[in-house]
Motif scaffolding. Structure first.
Motif, PDB file in Angstrom:
ATOM      1  N   TRP A 142      13.256  -9.585 -10.344  1.00 41.82           N
ATOM      2  CA  TRP A 142      12.079  -8.726 -10.152  1.00 41.82           C
ATOM      3  C   TRP A 142      12.510  -7.326  -9.757  1.00 41.82           C
ATOM      4  O   TRP A 142      13.397  -7.144  -8.928  1.00 41.82           O
ATOM      5  N   ARG A 143      11.850  -6.354 -10.366  1.00 43.50           N
ATOM      6  CA  ARG A 143      12.089  -4.962  -9.990  1.00 43.50           C
ATOM      7  C   ARG A 143      10.964  -4.590  -9.017  1.00 43.50           C
ATOM      8  O   ARG A 143       9.874  -4.196  -9.415  1.00 43.50           O
ATOM      9  N   TRP A 144      11.277  -4.747  -7.742  1.00 47.41           N
ATOM     10  CA  TRP A 144      10.236  -4.649  -6.718  1.00 47.41           C
ATOM     11  C   TRP A 144       9.605  -3.270  -6.639  1.00 47.41           C
ATOM     12  O   TRP A 144       8.421  -3.137  -6.341  1.00 47.41           O
ATOM     13  N   SER A 145      10.430  -2.253  -6.906  1.00 47.00           N
ATOM     14  CA  SER A 145       9.864  -0.893  -6.805  1.00 47.00           C
ATOM     15  C   SER A 145       8.724  -0.717  -7.802  1.00 47.00           C
ATOM     16  O   SER A 145       7.695  -0.122  -7.490  1.00 47.00           O
ATOM     17  N   ARG A 146       8.918  -1.251  -8.999  1.00 48.48           N
ATOM     18  CA  ARG A 146       7.872  -1.134 -10.023  1.00 48.48           C
ATOM     19  C   ARG A 146       6.673  -2.020  -9.707  1.00 48.48           C
ATOM     20  O   ARG A 146       5.562  -1.727 -10.122  1.00 48.48           O
ATOM     21  N   LEU A 147       6.937  -3.103  -9.006  1.00 46.81           N
ATOM     22  CA  LEU A 147       5.845  -4.025  -8.696  1.00 46.81           C
ATOM     23  C   LEU A 147       4.999  -3.520  -7.532  1.00 46.81           C
ATOM     24  O   LEU A 147       3.771  -3.565  -7.557  1.00 46.81           O
ATOM     25  N   VAL A 148       5.714  -3.041  -6.516  1.00 41.62           N
ATOM     26  CA  VAL A 148       5.022  -2.727  -5.262  1.00 41.62           C
ATOM     27  C   VAL A 148       4.344  -1.359  -5.317  1.00 41.62           C
ATOM     28  O   VAL A 148       3.262  -1.180  -4.753  1.00 41.62           O
ATOM     29  N   THR A 149       4.977  -0.422  -6.023  1.00 46.24           N
ATOM     30  CA  THR A 149       4.449   0.952  -6.018  1.00 46.24           C
ATOM     31  C   THR A 149       2.985   1.033  -6.462  1.00 46.24           C
ATOM     32  O   THR A 149       2.166   1.637  -5.755  1.00 46.24           O
ATOM     33  N   PRO A 150       2.618   0.455  -7.615  1.00 49.51           N
ATOM     34  CA  PRO A 150       1.200   0.545  -8.007  1.00 49.51           C
ATOM     35  C   PRO A 150       0.265  -0.129  -7.012  1.00 49.51           C
ATOM     36  O   PRO A 150      -0.812   0.393  -6.722  1.00 49.51           O
ATOM     37  N   LEU A 151       0.715  -1.277  -6.489  1.00 49.84           N
ATOM     38  CA  LEU A 151      -0.138  -1.983  -5.525  1.00 49.84           C
ATOM     39  C   LEU A 151      -0.336  -1.153  -4.265  1.00 49.84           C
ATOM     40  O   LEU A 151      -1.456  -1.024  -3.748  1.00 49.84           O
ATOM     41  N   LEU A 152       0.756  -0.566  -3.800  1.00 50.83           N
ATOM     42  CA  LEU A 152       0.668   0.265  -2.596  1.00 50.83           C
ATOM     43  C   LEU A 152      -0.202   1.490  -2.833  1.00 50.83           C
ATOM     44  O   LEU A 152      -1.016   1.870  -1.982  1.00 50.83           O
ATOM     45  N   ALA A 153       0.003   2.085  -4.012  1.00 54.26           N
ATOM     46  CA  ALA A 153      -0.783   3.288  -4.332  1.00 54.26           C
ATOM     47  C   ALA A 153      -2.272   2.950  -4.360  1.00 54.26           C
ATOM     48  O   ALA A 153      -3.104   3.672  -3.789  1.00 54.26           O
ATOM     49  N   ALA A 154      -2.593   1.841  -5.018  1.00 60.39           N
ATOM     50  CA  ALA A 154      -4.006   1.434  -5.107  1.00 60.39           C
ATOM     51  C   ALA A 154      -4.567   1.164  -3.710  1.00 60.39           C
ATOM     52  O   ALA A 154      -5.669   1.617  -3.365  1.00 60.39           O
ATOM     53  N   ALA A 155      -3.780   0.439  -2.915  1.00 59.59           N
ATOM     54  CA  ALA A 155      -4.238   0.119  -1.556  1.00 59.59           C
ATOM     55  C   ALA A 155      -4.411   1.391  -0.729  1.00 59.59           C
ATOM     56  O   ALA A 155      -5.364   1.530   0.047  1.00 59.59           O
ATOM     57  N   LEU A 156      -3.495   2.322  -0.938  1.00 60.86           N
ATOM     58  CA  LEU A 156      -3.554   3.581  -0.187  1.00 60.86           C
ATOM     59  C   LEU A 156      -4.823   4.364  -0.543  1.00 60.86           C
ATOM     60  O   LEU A 156      -5.525   4.882   0.334  1.00 60.86           O
ATOM     61  N   PHE A 157      -5.100   4.430  -1.841  1.00 60.13           N
ATOM     62  CA  PHE A 157      -6.296   5.164  -2.283  1.00 60.13           C
ATOM     63  C   PHE A 157      -7.559   4.555  -1.669  1.00 60.13           C
ATOM     64  O   PHE A 157      -8.413   5.262  -1.128  1.00 60.13           O
ATOM     65  N   ILE A 158      -7.649   3.229  -1.794  1.00 61.10           N
ATOM     66  CA  ILE A 158      -8.852   2.556  -1.308  1.00 61.10           C
ATOM     67  C   ILE A 158      -8.970   2.697   0.214  1.00 61.10           C
ATOM     68  O   ILE A 158     -10.048   3.008   0.749  1.00 61.10           O
ATOM     69  N   THR A 159      -7.829   2.484   0.901  1.00 63.74           N
ATOM     70  CA  THR A 159      -7.855   2.590   2.365  1.00 63.74           C
ATOM     71  C   THR A 159      -8.256   3.994   2.789  1.00 63.74           C
ATOM     72  O   THR A 159      -9.060   4.175   3.723  1.00 63.74           O
ATOM     73  N   ALA A 160      -7.692   4.971   2.096  1.00 61.93           N
ATOM     74  CA  ALA A 160      -8.018   6.357   2.450  1.00 61.93           C
ATOM     75  C   ALA A 160      -9.503   6.634   2.249  1.00 61.93           C
ATOM     76  O   ALA A 160     -10.150   7.286   3.077  1.00 61.93           O
ATOM     77  N   SER A 161     -10.034   6.103   1.148  1.00 57.88           N
ATOM     78  CA  SER A 161     -11.454   6.365   0.880  1.00 57.88           C
ATOM     79  C   SER A 161     -12.345   5.677   1.910  1.00 57.88           C
ATOM     80  O   SER A 161     -13.453   6.130   2.169  1.00 57.88           O
ATOM     81  N   VAL A 162     -11.842   4.588   2.478  1.00 60.54           N
ATOM     82  CA  VAL A 162     -12.649   3.873   3.477  1.00 60.54           C
ATOM     83  C   VAL A 162     -12.495   4.505   4.865  1.00 60.54           C
ATOM     84  O   VAL A 162     -13.468   4.622   5.615  1.00 60.54           O
ATOM     85  N   LEU A 163     -11.274   4.940   5.158  1.00 64.87           N
ATOM     86  CA  LEU A 163     -11.008   5.401   6.525  1.00 64.87           C
ATOM     87  C   LEU A 163     -11.226   6.898   6.732  1.00 64.87           C
ATOM     88  O   LEU A 163     -11.383   7.329   7.869  1.00 64.87           O
ATOM     89  N   LEU A 164     -11.201   7.659   5.659  1.00 65.01           N
ATOM     90  CA  LEU A 164     -11.385   9.101   5.842  1.00 65.01           C
ATOM     91  C   LEU A 164     -12.751   9.384   6.475  1.00 65.01           C
ATOM     92  O   LEU A 164     -13.753   8.819   6.043  1.00 65.01           O
ATOM     93  N   PRO A 165     -12.784  10.216   7.487  1.00 68.97           N
ATOM     94  CA  PRO A 165     -14.078  10.478   8.128  1.00 68.97           C
ATOM     95  C   PRO A 165     -14.977  11.341   7.230  1.00 68.97           C
ATOM     96  O   PRO A 165     -14.665  12.494   6.972  1.00 68.97           O
ATOM     97  N   VAL A 166     -16.043  10.741   6.759  1.00 71.87           N
ATOM     98  CA  VAL A 166     -16.998  11.446   5.902  1.00 71.87           C
ATOM     99  C   VAL A 166     -18.395  11.258   6.511  1.00 71.87           C
ATOM    100  O   VAL A 166     -18.781  10.134   6.823  1.00 71.87           O
ATOM    101  N   THR A 167     -19.114  12.341   6.680  1.00 67.53           N
ATOM    102  CA  THR A 167     -20.454  12.250   7.229  1.00 67.53           C
ATOM    103  C   THR A 167     -21.455  12.215   6.088  1.00 67.53           C
ATOM    104  O   THR A 167     -21.380  13.024   5.166  1.00 67.53           O
ATOM    105  N   ALA A 168     -22.350  11.264   6.167  1.00 71.38           N
ATOM    106  CA  ALA A 168     -23.361  11.159   5.116  1.00 71.38           C
ATOM    107  C   ALA A 168     -24.278  12.381   5.162  1.00 71.38           C
ATOM    108  O   ALA A 168     -24.682  12.825   6.229  1.00 71.38           O
TER     109      ALA A 168
END
Lengths: 481, 338
Positions: free
Chosen positions: A161-187
């Motif tokens: 397994w080439r872990w860098s290729r496997l983990v990078t997209p998953l991490l990137a996706a998780a990072l995007f989603i987490t950021a969108s959830v945690l970033l302070p945004v006022t309605a």
């Protein structure tokens, strides 16, 4: 994939078989020690080939999934941020449900795309024999040409397994989603959200209205009208609150309110002053003085009745009922109470004015009115003042026209310093009072001879005295010596 | 056709190993060359040996003929050599008072023909070998004469002194199973040659198999199993020699023919037999591929200007084409070398 198994034992007993099976189940070992017949060996190889095939196909699926996953996560995070901004309450449960559905759909799509690259167990068998340099023994055995080879202790399919290729997209996706959830945004439409700060003047006016309403200083009608106007200003788009026109309207409203307060205060004080004079000097006052006081009272009453800002109805009624010509019929205590009431109301007006637009220059008027006694009469011993001026003014001190008379300060007394913002002064405002002398041109002006040359040097003198540098002046002086 | 069994292959392998040992006693330090020559013989293919004079090409062929107890004839190709000098000529003879043409077989009527310096003969003479090599028969004056079985042509050519030579046409080159390059010997081999050989004397070669045994081994070679995946590898390899079909193909102007694919399969089978295996493998194909393909591809002008040779391009191609047909996903890293 590397699979290790125990060395072939060459014997097969039920007990060993069970132990081998248990080991295989526990640690996933591929036992080859119990494969005495080619058939079982073939089964083991095929099983191994299926595993390799599964690994290769999973790798293909993950590869096809990576890019859509990252792009979808990016888009989803943007959408979540936008939704969090636009919606007052973000629907987390629904979003998670939709996200799961999308993820599932994406997984299916990736599987469909990867399907064409999928490897069959037979192809994986070739991969195994190529990697293990088995010289196509497995292919030949699979086609029944030669017996299945013994499963070696270590099996290698030639990939890892080439872990860098496997983990990078998953991490990137998780990072995007987490950021969108945690970033302070006022309605934007959140009722609890802190809106844009409204102009301070509005707040001051609001405070004035509340204070005046609480003290019942003025009639509700005026306050309602003022409130209405203030609301109209507030109804504007938030972006327009600080626009030039809005600020101008606010300023006009504030000035109007201030003027009304000032007018009410002045009228109240004037009426109170007239009443006090009439009450205290009843019988001692000359007819002219009495008439003047009555006129003042009448004038103040007219102002109170006709002004936009009227005192509260009760006070107004009391004043209406009052006949200043016959004050004797009233109880002095009642009159004193009425006067006190008027003074308090005037004080309320002053306070409101102070809150609204800061300290004004009323002190100047006050001082000018102070000592407004009758000529030739004694002023109020409790107050300073010199009547209303003129050659026949009263005995009080002259009005402090040169500025506010400072309070007497004794050593050790503390007094707060006032800071007036002179940068906001308007033309005509008194900024400073100072003693100074006029700059008088003392040049002798008289008859002079015409055509003479006496005056020739003045221009030159002016030049070298006023314009030249000291060193140059010195040089010139030296030259002309 | 029944595939060769392990027992048969093992038996045949014993004979082949004996042949290998015998030839290694003839030619020192050329183990790979000898292995490939035997592979070519087992594949019933013709072999073109290219090398400088004196490297033992002729000696190898002589040794092979003696070890196999086969008839051998040597033809020294020269510019004035005529086709009839190879195939044979009709000779007018008198029988019972009547004169008639009698076919006089040429040197081609033998088991092993050693065509020495084949590129020195005229194209006409070279083409006389075409039918013999492919059809294993000769037609003279409308009469067809079959050549003895087995029949091998082992031709040699000199890569230097090319002035006045006639390079073999592509059609004729394609009929050679292998083109083998005979390289010079290293010091240790030379020392061995000096110690064990004398100028002018021929080495003694022991006969290792007779004609019947050879026939059996040749027949068994054809029965060696070629797995489908190996056939697929051969097909992909040959296809990759064509421009645009692979990265290496960009350096090739004309790729290999289907005959090259057949040659690869036959020689892979032969090599499997030599290794006493009942089936051919990727490794067998990879081993024989340079010898099979190097004379069957024509390089692009740019590649030649860059100094690339056929061997370089084929090596690149073998690196490029994987054994298994399926690609490996990028989420996996390859740990095995092909």
């Amino acid at each position: 994939m590397t699979t290790q198994g125990p060395e072939p034992s060459g014997s097969s007993t039920p007990l060993l078989g069970r132990i081998s099976l248990a080991l295989e189940q526990i640690v996933g070992y591929q036992s080859c020690g119990l494969m005495s017949d080619p058939k079982s060996s073939g089964n083991e190889w095929r099983k191994l080939a299926r595993k390799v095939s599964g690994k290769i196909n999973t790798a293909w699926w993950l590869e096809k999934l990576a890019v859509p996953l990252v792009i979808s996560a990016l888009i989803a995070s943007c959408l979540i941020l936008m939704a969090r901004r636009e919606l007052p309450q973000f629907p987390w449960a629904e979003t998670m449900f939709i996200g799961l559905i999308l993820l599932l759909g994406m997984g299916l799509m990736a599987w469909w795309l990867a399907r064409r690259n999928f490897e069959t167990p037979e192809q994986s068998l070739v991969r195994l024999e190529a990697s293990m340099k088995m010289r196509n023994a497995l292919s030949a055995a699979n086609q029944g040409v030669s017996p299945w080879p013994t499963l070696p202790p270590k099996v290698d399919d030639g990939t890892r397994w080439r872990w860098s290729r496997l983990v990078t997209p998953l991490l990137a996706a998780a990072l995007f989603i987490t950021a969108s959830v945690l970033l302070p945004v006022t309605a934007r439409t959140d009722p609890n959200a802190v809106g844009r700060d409204e102009p301070q003047a509005w707040k001051d006016l609001e405070a004035d209205i509340e204070a005046l309403a609480e003290d019942s200083t003025v009639q509700e009608q005026y306050l309602e009208e003022l409130k209405k106007r203030l609301e109209e200003l507030r109804k504007q788009n938030e972006n327009e609150w600080y626009s030039h026109s809005s600020m101008e309207a606010t300023d006009a409203l504030q000035k109007m309110h201030g003027a009304e307060l000032e007018s009410l205060k002045r009228n109240l004080l004037q009426a109170e002053h007239a009443l006090r004079s009439l009450q205290k000097n009843d019988g001692k006052m000359s007819e002219a003085g009495r008439q003047r006081m009555l006129n003042k009272f009448e004038e103040a009453m007219q102002g109170l009745q006709q002004g936009t800002m009227k005192p509260n109805q009760r006070l107004l009624d009391q004043l209406k009922e009052l006949d200043p010509k016959n004050l004797g019929q009233f109880n002095p205590e009642q009159l004193n109470q009425l006067r006190e009431n008027m003074k308090r109301q005037a004080q309320n007006c002053e306070q409101g004015q102070g809150q609204g637009q800061g300290e004004t220059d009323d002190w100047l008027d006050e001082m000018l009115n102070e000592g407004d006694g009758t000529p030739g009469e004694e002023g109020d011993p409790n107050r300073e003042g010199a009547g209303n001026g003129g050659t026949n003014r009263g005995p009080g001190t002259a009005p402090g026209v040169l500025g506010r008379i400072s309070e007497d300060l004794n050593p050790g007394d503390l007094k707060g310093l006032e800071s007036r913002d002179l940068s906001k002064s308007l033309p005509g405002d008194l900024l400073e009072l100072a003693d100074g002398k006029h700059e008088i041109d003392k040049t002798k002006i008289g008859l002079r001879e015409g055509g003479g040359i006496k005056g020739e040097g003045r221009g030159g003198d002016r030049v070298w005295k006023d314009s030249l540098l000291p060193a140059e002046k010195k040089a010139l002086k030296e030259f002309f010596k | 056709m029944e595939h060769a069994s392990e027992t048969e292959v093992t038996d045949a392998g014993t004979h082949v190993r004996s042949l290998l040992n015998a030839l290694n006693q003839v030619l020192f330090g050329q183990e790979e060359l000898i292995e490939l020559v035997i592979t070519g013989v087992l594949s019933r293919g013709h072999i073109l040996l290219e090398g400088l004079p004196g490297l033992g090409k002729t000696e190898l062929v002589k040794g092979l003929s003696r070890a196999l107890l086969l008839d051998t004839k040597r033809v020294q190709f020269t510019p004035d050599l005529l086709p009839g000098d190879i195939t044979g000529n009709p000779v007018l003879q008198e029988f019972d008072g009547k004169r008639q043409f009698v076919f006089q077989p040429g040197p081609v009527f033998t088991n092993i023909v050693l065509a020495d310096e084949i590129n020195r003969a005229s194209p006409k003479t070279q083409s006389a070998l075409l039918e013999a090599m492919q059809e294993r028969r000769v037609t003279v004056l409308g009469e067809t004469h079959s050549l003895p079985d087995p029949f091998f042509v082992l031709a040699t050519q000199n890569p230097i002194e090319l002035e006045g030579t006639y390079p073999l046409p592509e059609a004729q080159l394609d009929r050679f199973l292998f083109k083998l390059e005979v390289t010079r010997n290293d010091v240790r081999t030379l020392e061995r040659i000096v110690n064990h050989r004398e100028l002018g004397s021929e080495p003694e070669v022991q006969t290792v198999m007779d004609a019947d045994t050879l026939d059996g081994v040749l027949a068994l070679t054809r029965r060696i199993f070629l797995p489908e995946v190996v056939a697929n590898y051969i097909a992909r390899l040959v296809d990759g020699t064509h421009p645009g079909q692979s990265n290496s193909g960009k350096n090739i102007k004309y790729g290999a023919s289907p005959r090259a694919a057949l040659s690869l399969a036959a020689s892979a089978r032969a090599r499997a037999l030599m290794n006493e295996r009942p089936h051919a493998s990727f490794e067998d194909v990879k081993f024989v591929a340079p010898s099979v393909l190097r004379h069957r591809i024509i390089l692009e002008y740019n590649a030649r200007v860059e100094g690339l040779t056929s061997n370089d391009v084929i090596a690149d191609l073998l690196e490029e084409i994987p054994f298994q047909g399926g690609a490996t996903p990028k989420t996996l890293q390859s740990t095995a070398s092909a």
